[in-house]
Design a protein around this motif. Sequence first.
Motif, PDB file in Angstrom:
ATOM      1  N   GLU A  83       0.885  -1.177  -0.103  1.00 46.59           N
ATOM      2  CA  GLU A  83       0.069  -0.082  -0.340  1.00 46.59           C
ATOM      3  C   GLU A  83       0.836   1.217  -0.290  1.00 46.59           C
ATOM      4  O   GLU A  83       1.471   1.218   0.938  1.00 46.59           O
ATOM      5  N   VAL A  84       0.654   1.786  -0.996  1.00 49.58           N
ATOM      6  CA  VAL A  84       1.094   3.130  -1.171  1.00 49.58           C
ATOM      7  C   VAL A  84       0.433   4.550  -0.894  1.00 49.58           C
ATOM      8  O   VAL A  84      -1.028   5.021  -0.662  1.00 49.58           O
ATOM      9  N   LEU A  85       0.574   5.301   0.765  1.00 48.60           N
ATOM     10  CA  LEU A  85       0.154   5.875   1.761  1.00 48.60           C
ATOM     11  C   LEU A  85       0.998   7.657   0.908  1.00 48.60           C
ATOM     12  O   LEU A  85       1.091   7.611   0.612  1.00 48.60           O
ATOM     13  N   PRO A  86      -0.299   8.745   2.073  1.00 57.98           N
ATOM     14  CA  PRO A  86      -0.164   9.924   1.727  1.00 57.98           C
ATOM     15  C   PRO A  86       1.154   9.997   1.822  1.00 57.98           C
ATOM     16  O   PRO A  86       1.669  10.018   2.580  1.00 57.98           O
ATOM     17  N   ALA A  87       1.467  11.114   0.796  1.00 57.81           N
ATOM     18  CA  ALA A  87       3.043  11.953   0.345  1.00 57.81           C
ATOM     19  C   ALA A  87       3.361  12.265   2.030  1.00 57.81           C
ATOM     20  O   ALA A  87       4.690  11.684   2.602  1.00 57.81           O
ATOM     21  N   PRO A  88       2.148  12.942   3.060  1.00 57.30           N
ATOM     22  CA  PRO A  88       2.364  13.469   4.432  1.00 57.30           C
ATOM     23  C   PRO A  88       3.406  12.583   4.954  1.00 57.30           C
ATOM     24  O   PRO A  88       3.603  12.422   6.417  1.00 57.30           O
TER      25      PRO A  88
END
Length: 360
Positions: free
Chosen positions: A25-30
């Motif tokens: 899973e790619v989490l949000p950038a922040p």
Amino acid sequence: MSLTNAPEALPPETGNRPAVHPVDEVLPAPRLFVLGLQHLFIMYAGAVAVPLIVGGALKLPISTIGLLVNADLFVSGIATIIQSVGIGKIFGVRLPVVAGATFTVLSPMIIIAQQYGLAAVYGAMLCSGVFGLLIAKPFSMLIRFFPPLVAGTVICVIGLSLIGADVSLIAGDDPAAKDYGQVSHIALAGLVMLLIVVITRCFRGFISQIAVLLSIAIGTLVAWPMGLLDFSSTHSAAWVGFSGFFRFGHPKFEAAAIISMCIVMLVTYTESTADMLAVSEMVDKKLTRNDLARGLATDALSAVLAGFLNSFPDTAFAENVGLVGLTRVRSRWVVTACGTMLILLGLLPSFLRARRLRRP
């Protein structure tokens, strides 16, 4: 209606695509940035301890030790990104594994350097890296000899072996010094550990996941009025730096040194195997022999890179394995963010020194 022959439940889907495993899973950038920064903070002291100990034992100039630290972080960043992202079917375990300089190399490296010189150290390191690449696949077949009890014991032994280095960061290096083992320094370390426990137990969600980062930040603020932060070295450090290739001369190849470093590679493989198995269980993703072989091959690749770039062989860091278990953040892309930060630190010596906490 009978359900005896009903089909098995399908995995949940998003549209026409099956759900992504939490590891992928790619989490949000922040969130990637903050969680990656936490991984960086938890492994930083261990990562820089190896070049600092080696440089001190060999009485190298401060500027040279600084370059060793830069090279160490740079290679660690490359190895960490490869472990998490992967390169085809050759490199990378594709799990949230952070790579850092192995402490196993300390004694052999110092002895070889004192007897043959640093050029022989890096010649032996290149050979051990090639040796590691050749045996990565055969070694991965030993995975059946690593049940949970064995893997847990290995990780425990690794953690206990790091106590000496960690204690010196708190109490100091010289037992004869007047400020050795000051109560205030010990209390500061205890405060950070207490905060980690309190934040983890009292908060949920994202705050709980960054308990280590918050505790370190609060500890740093407390250390400031105690006079433990030192920014003086930033005035003489270049903003951008690179250690270069073969800084200590062209590699020399001594048989005894090569054999010693190949043994170090075998020990490193044992350490990394236990760590990767532990991570795979934490993130609920089975570690296959091919996965392990790619992860071990990355360790060997780090030794080859270290031989060219004046760095150190890397292994999976047990500290970060513990962090995965503590935070339950399973995304490997968080570790990719950490690897990117390590590369930047390796190329920005001024920022690196600005962040250094003055040791007691």
